[in-house]
Scaffold this motif. Structure first.
Motif, PDB file in Angstrom:
ATOM      1  N   ASN A  41      -4.248  -0.521 -10.207  1.00  0.00           N
ATOM      2  CA  ASN A  41      -5.051   0.124  -9.180  1.00  0.00           C
ATOM      3  C   ASN A  41      -5.266  -0.880  -8.062  1.00  0.00           C
ATOM      4  O   ASN A  41      -6.114  -1.769  -8.151  1.00  0.00           O
ATOM      5  N   LEU A  42      -4.462  -0.736  -6.985  1.00  0.00           N
ATOM      6  CA  LEU A  42      -4.469  -1.732  -5.917  1.00  0.00           C
ATOM      7  C   LEU A  42      -5.811  -1.884  -5.221  1.00  0.00           C
ATOM      8  O   LEU A  42      -6.080  -2.915  -4.621  1.00  0.00           O
ATOM      9  N   THR A  43      -6.670  -0.853  -5.288  1.00  0.00           N
ATOM     10  CA  THR A  43      -7.935  -0.946  -4.559  1.00  0.00           C
ATOM     11  C   THR A  43      -9.022  -1.657  -5.362  1.00  0.00           C
ATOM     12  O   THR A  43     -10.069  -1.969  -4.821  1.00  0.00           O
ATOM     13  N   ASN A  77       0.836  -1.202   0.000  1.00  0.00           N
ATOM     14  CA  ASN A  77       0.000   0.000   0.000  1.00  0.00           C
ATOM     15  C   ASN A  77       0.867   1.247   0.000  1.00  0.00           C
ATOM     16  O   ASN A  77       0.590   2.212  -0.722  1.00  0.00           O
ATOM     17  N   ALA A  78       1.941   1.224   0.787  1.00  0.00           N
ATOM     18  CA  ALA A  78       2.823   2.386   0.861  1.00  0.00           C
ATOM     19  C   ALA A  78       3.541   2.620  -0.468  1.00  0.00           C
ATOM     20  O   ALA A  78       3.879   3.751  -0.815  1.00  0.00           O
ATOM     21  N   LEU A 107      -9.527  -5.461   3.713  1.00  0.00           N
ATOM     22  CA  LEU A 107      -9.717  -4.517   4.811  1.00  0.00           C
ATOM     23  C   LEU A 107      -8.840  -3.282   4.622  1.00  0.00           C
ATOM     24  O   LEU A 107      -9.264  -2.155   4.858  1.00  0.00           O
ATOM     25  N   VAL A 108      -7.590  -3.498   4.176  1.00  0.00           N
ATOM     26  CA  VAL A 108      -6.675  -2.367   4.012  1.00  0.00           C
ATOM     27  C   VAL A 108      -6.920  -1.654   2.679  1.00  0.00           C
ATOM     28  O   VAL A 108      -6.906  -0.427   2.609  1.00  0.00           O
ATOM     29  N   LEU A 109      -7.163  -2.428   1.599  1.00  0.00           N
ATOM     30  CA  LEU A 109      -7.180  -1.842   0.264  1.00  0.00           C
ATOM     31  C   LEU A 109      -8.579  -1.626  -0.297  1.00  0.00           C
ATOM     32  O   LEU A 109      -8.950  -0.507  -0.672  1.00  0.00           O
ATOM     33  N   GLY A 110      -9.390  -2.707  -0.384  1.00  0.00           N
ATOM     34  CA  GLY A 110     -10.650  -2.650  -1.124  1.00  0.00           C
ATOM     35  C   GLY A 110     -11.791  -1.981  -0.371  1.00  0.00           C
ATOM     36  O   GLY A 110     -12.505  -1.136  -0.920  1.00  0.00           O
TER      37      GLY A 110
END
Lengths: 358, 578
Positions: free
Chosen positions: B155-157, B133-134, B235-238
């Motif tokens: 697009n990571l999300t 993510n960073a 939880l972190v990305l999507g």
């Protein structure tokens, strides 16, 4: 020391019947050997006595203690049987020193420290391993490991000593020395010993009596000489040493202590001592190669004497092995002397022939 | 020959302190309770009209009806399937190719790569996600470089974007499975093909890869099962962008429901559990059938290497290097960097923003507390689980206990339970069985229990193969000498297995240290663990301290591996010098 009795022991693994109604007993101070090819059930028998395998039927007792009785639903656990056992792999515990290995049985019997130390060192001296007490198993040779295994099995004076092919991991030379040494020790201490092997030389040289087994059954029980000279079946005859098996038909019934027969294969007559057969019976004769007499004298004649073609000779150090043909009938003979030439004269002494049940 | 008298040892009777069957039954019962504890209350809670602590409950299937009529559930389910499918397909292709390249060709640097490809397995999963993510996330350090300079639309999300990260996490698993098969497979099969005149590349395609099929299937099903239960990635990305998976959908429903602890979440968890179990059964069935076709020779000849040629060797070697750099090392480096700067941005050079503030912050308060809690849980949980699993394996493999054959299945079962199910399950168990449920719930030991049970299977893998290497005659020799089952297990088998016990403890320590899914449902104020604290802080937009915390996790993991390696070395040396 008490004697071990095994009665009507049976055990199956699935469809395979490993033991079929085995019975025998080991007498006090006796060295008894279970002998047979691999898969004959000898190790299953030993493991049943030791308590690592549970038989399906039968009874095992040691003196007045019953180890296993199917009918009375008695089953004593291995650790409660007080037997000494030497495993084929020796099973020396790698995390303990030689001293630690031998001391273990005494430690779980809560022996006092001083007495324990004395006893362990005594036993290690007994097996000539006193100088190696502080060593770890991986620093010992195969022969030394085997002695440690024996010391560990003896240190708590078990009722009976069980040996599962203990020499099979030693080289030929060492094996012979270990054999002599074990026999002395056994005789000196008067140990009741049950020994399992597939090696006929070991069985013959060590045992007071031998139990020959095959396919889960006992074929013959007797002294080494008895079994070698008077095999009960063709299997026993062939498993212990080499043996010529000659099919024959009884020609004349027993008269004056001898029986006259005709050999199949070449039609020659042959006489043997004793015998209790009716004329016309089909039999098999067992003749040991070393019992046959050879001469180079062409004119020799008489009872059971034949001219034979010399097919091949091989030299085995202290004797020669001859492959002969008596008018087409193959015969193996051993002799310490060398014979050459296309033919030799053969005599089969009447006392050297044994009739096997057909 | 000495002439020592052969008098019987006095006191030949042995006192038995621990009754054999009693001890074995107790061990069996402990394992059974541990395995069923998270499952039974969960299934029960899923068919109740209200949470099981509430009065006036009735049996109902309404939670399932509610779940299956919620469009958000179906969206999450579709997302999960898409994610799992992409992750499985691409990780099997990549992991399989990398394994073949590294073990059957002369690709440049293959020996180093063989180890480096496996290394990410022990990295903290949450740390890897935060690192990605960073680096590649929206506003990440390399986001613009990848999207605008390299023209890779990452697009990571989005769901496919998350699958790229999922693939990076799963490739080491596939690599490991394939490599194990390749090193065990008899290379004379390949040499035989070459001796008939087949060129190396065609041997690779016609012999090596088809031989890998069972391993690829095995790894694929494993990755698919792990993918459908992933919680950290969405939880972190999507999630913040509205792209939920089943696990994150359940977690969000749980934590933001009007009435607390709704039965619908238990229903969803039960559905997920059923899917995971079905996949595990399918896997064991398929592999059971496949095992007949696997050829594992006793002694294999020299590994037949395919000569790639100078040019291809270097190009492929470079591609492997770039892959490792981009997926494993760069994200961890980004994490390390963001832990020592006030903000990680491509707009300002990082050395202008250097600060120790993040580290100072995590040395105090909740952060510091959660580090201590986590280490405490990992040490105690690792020790207890190792002990229980070692005893259970001894019952399973070295006893005549009647029910021993059920133990391997019970010890393998926790592998099939997704993390959030263990979390929700224990939540209900602690409420239902009180005491000791209340005490466990209000301390870190409840979390320890949940995380330990999740790692039972790992310990069983280590212990069962270790027991397999110790001849049963070692035990028999002790029994023949008069030792009970308990004595021969604790004084003969365990000391011999000391290296395996150490290995199991180190592995469990790392696994419990880095795990967090179940704890999300069990955490109570004051009893946080690192993973939960990191997720909480991350969702509140705290970047620097979270990165520092993740680096602490990485550091403790590496330290544990180093200690483990030294223990092994010391053991080996001790054996040699003794």
């Amino acid at each position: 020391m008490p004697e071990i009795t095994v009665e009507r022991l049976s055990k199956s693994f699935g469809q395979e019947q490993a033991l079929k109604n085995i019975s025998f007993s080991v007498h006090d101070k006796e060295f008894l050997t279970l002998l047979g090819p691999s898969g004959c059930g000898k190790t299953t028998t030993l493991m049943s006595i030791a308590g690592f395998q549970r038989p399906d039927e039968g009874l095992i007792s040691c003196g007045d203690r019953t180890f296993f009785d199917r009918a009375a639903k008695v089953y004593l656990k291995a650790e409660d049987r007080n037997l000494g056992m030497v495993f084929q792999s020796y099973a020396i515990w790698p995390h303990l020193t030689v001293f630690g290995n031998v001391a273990f049985p005494l430690r779980i019997r809560r022996m006092k420290k001083d007495a324990l130390r004395r006893r362990v060192l005594e036993t290690l001296d007994l097996v000539e391993m006193g100088d190696y007490a502080r060593r770890y198993p991986h620093e010992l040779s195969g022969g030394q490991q085997q002695r440690v295994a024996l010391a560990r099995a003896l240190v708590y004076a078990p009722a009976v000593l069980l040996l599962d092919e203990p020499f099979s991991n030693l080289d030929a030379k060492l094996r012979e020395r270990a054999r002599t040494w074990l026999k002395h020790l056994q005789a000196e201490l008067g140990l009741t010993t049950l020994f399992v092997t597939h090696d006929q030389d070991e069985a013959l040289s060590l045992s007071d009596r031998i139990v020959v087994m095959d396919e889960g059954s006992v074929l013959q029980i007797g002294t080494p000489e008895d079994i070698y000279r008077r095999p009960a079946t063709r299997f026993v005859a062939e498993f212990l040493g080499h043996c010529n098996i000659l099919p024959a038909r009884v020609a004349t019934a027993t008269s004056s202590g001898t029986t006259g027969l005709v050999l199949h294969g070449n039609g020659k007559p042959i006489t043997l001592s004793g015998g209790d057969r009716a004329a016309g019976d089909e039999v098999q004769l067992a003749v040991r190669p070393e019992a046959v007499e050879l001469t180079s004298d062409e004119s020799a004649s008489g009872e059971n004497t034949y001219r034979a073609e010399l097919r091949s000779v091989s030299f085995l150090g202290d004797h020669y092995v001859y492959e002969l043909g008596i008018d087409g009938l193959a015969l193996t003979v051993t002799d310490t002397r060398l014979f050459v030439g296309p033919a030799v004269t053969v005599r089969i002494p009447p006392s050297a022939c044994r009739v096997l049940p057909s | 020959m000495s002439s020592v008298s052969y008098a019987p040892a006095h006191g030949a009777r042995v006192r038995r302190l621990v009754p054999e069957t009693g001890a074995q039954a107790a061990i069996w019962a402990v394992v059974l309770v541990c395995v069923l504890a998270p499952v039974l209350p969960l299934v029960y809670a899923s068919v109740q009209s209200k949470p099981i602590y509430a009065a006036g409950r009735v049996f109902t299937l309404a939670p399932y009806r509610q779940l299956f009529t919620d469009p958000a559930f179906w969206t999450a389910a579709l997302n999960t399937l898409e994610f799992a499918a992409i992750t499985t397909a691409s990780s099997v292709v990549l992991g399989g190719s990398f394994a073949v390249l590294c073990s059957r060709t002369d690709v440049y640097g293959r020996r180093a790569y063989s180890r480096l490809f496996i290394a990410p397995i022990v990295l903290p999963p949450l740390g890897v996600i935060l690192g990605w993510n960073a680096l590649y996330g929206p506003g990440g350090y390399a986001h613009d470089f990848v999207n605008q300079t390299l023209h890779i639309p990452l697009n990571l999300t989005s769901v496919p974007g998350m699958a790229v990260l999922g693939t990076a996490v799963a490739v080491p698993v596939v690599f490991l499975v394939c490599q194990a098969t390749l090193s065990g497979a008899d290379s004379s099969l390949e040499n035989a093909a070459r001796s008939t005149g087949a060129p190396p590349l065609s041997v690779l395609g016609r012999i090596t890869v088809p031989m890998l099929r069972p391993a690829l299937l095995n790894a694929g099903l494993l990755v698919f099962t792990l993918s459908i239960e992933s919680l950290g990635i969405p939880l972190v990305l999507g999630s913040p962008q509205g792209h939920d998976f089943i696990a994150s959908y359940l977690f969000n429903t749980w934590s933001s429901a009007f009435t607390p602890d709704p039965p619908v979440v238990s229903a969803g968890a039960t559905v997920l559990l059923a899917c995971a179990c079905a996949l595990l059964l399918l896997r064991s069935k398929l592999l059971g059938d496949q095992a007949r076709f696997v050829s594992v020779g006793g002694r294999s000849g020299p590994a037949g290497g395919v000569q790639l040629g100078t040019w291809l060797r270097w190009v492929l070697g470079a591609i492997l290097g770039v892959y490792l750099l981009a997926t494993a090392f760069a994200p961890i480096a980004a994490l390390a960097l963001s832990s020592v700067v006030s903000e990680l941005t491509p707009l300002i050079a990082p050395w202008h923003l250097l600060t120790l503030g993040n580290w100072w912050e995590i040395a105090h308060g909740t952060f510091a507390h959660s580090i201590l809690n986590t280490v405490e849980i990992a040490v105690v949980g690792g020790l207890l689980t190792t002990l229980v699993v070692a005893l259970a394996t001894a019952v399973a493999q070295r006893s005549r206990f009647r029910l021993r054959r059920s133990l391997p299945f019970m010890l393998l079962f926790p592998r099939a339970i997704p993390g959030i199910i263990i979390g929700i399950g224990f939540f209900w168990t602690f409420l239902l069985v009180n005491p000791p449920g209340g005490a466990l719930r209000n301390s870190i030991w409840g979390i320890m229990l949940a995380l330990s049970i999740r790692s039972i299977t790992l310990a069983y893998f280590v212990m069962s193969s270790a027991f397999g290497t110790v001849s049963e005659s070692m035990d028999h020799a002790a029994r023949a000498a008069g030792a009970s089952w308990w004595t021969s297990t604790t004084r003969i088998a365990f000391p011999i297995l000391k290296p395996a016990l150490y290995a199991s403890f180190i592995l469990l320590f790392i696994s419990i240290l880095n795990d967090y899914d179940p704890a999300l449902f069990l955490v109570t104020p004051g009893h946080e663990i690192m993973g939960v604290t990191m997720l909480d802080a991350e969702q509140q937009g705290t970047i620097g301290p979270v990165a520092a915390l993740a680096m602490v996790q990485v550091a403790i993991t590496i330290l544990a591996i180093a200690v483990g390696a030294r223990l092994f070395a010391a053991q080996a040396r001790g054996k040699r010098n003794a």
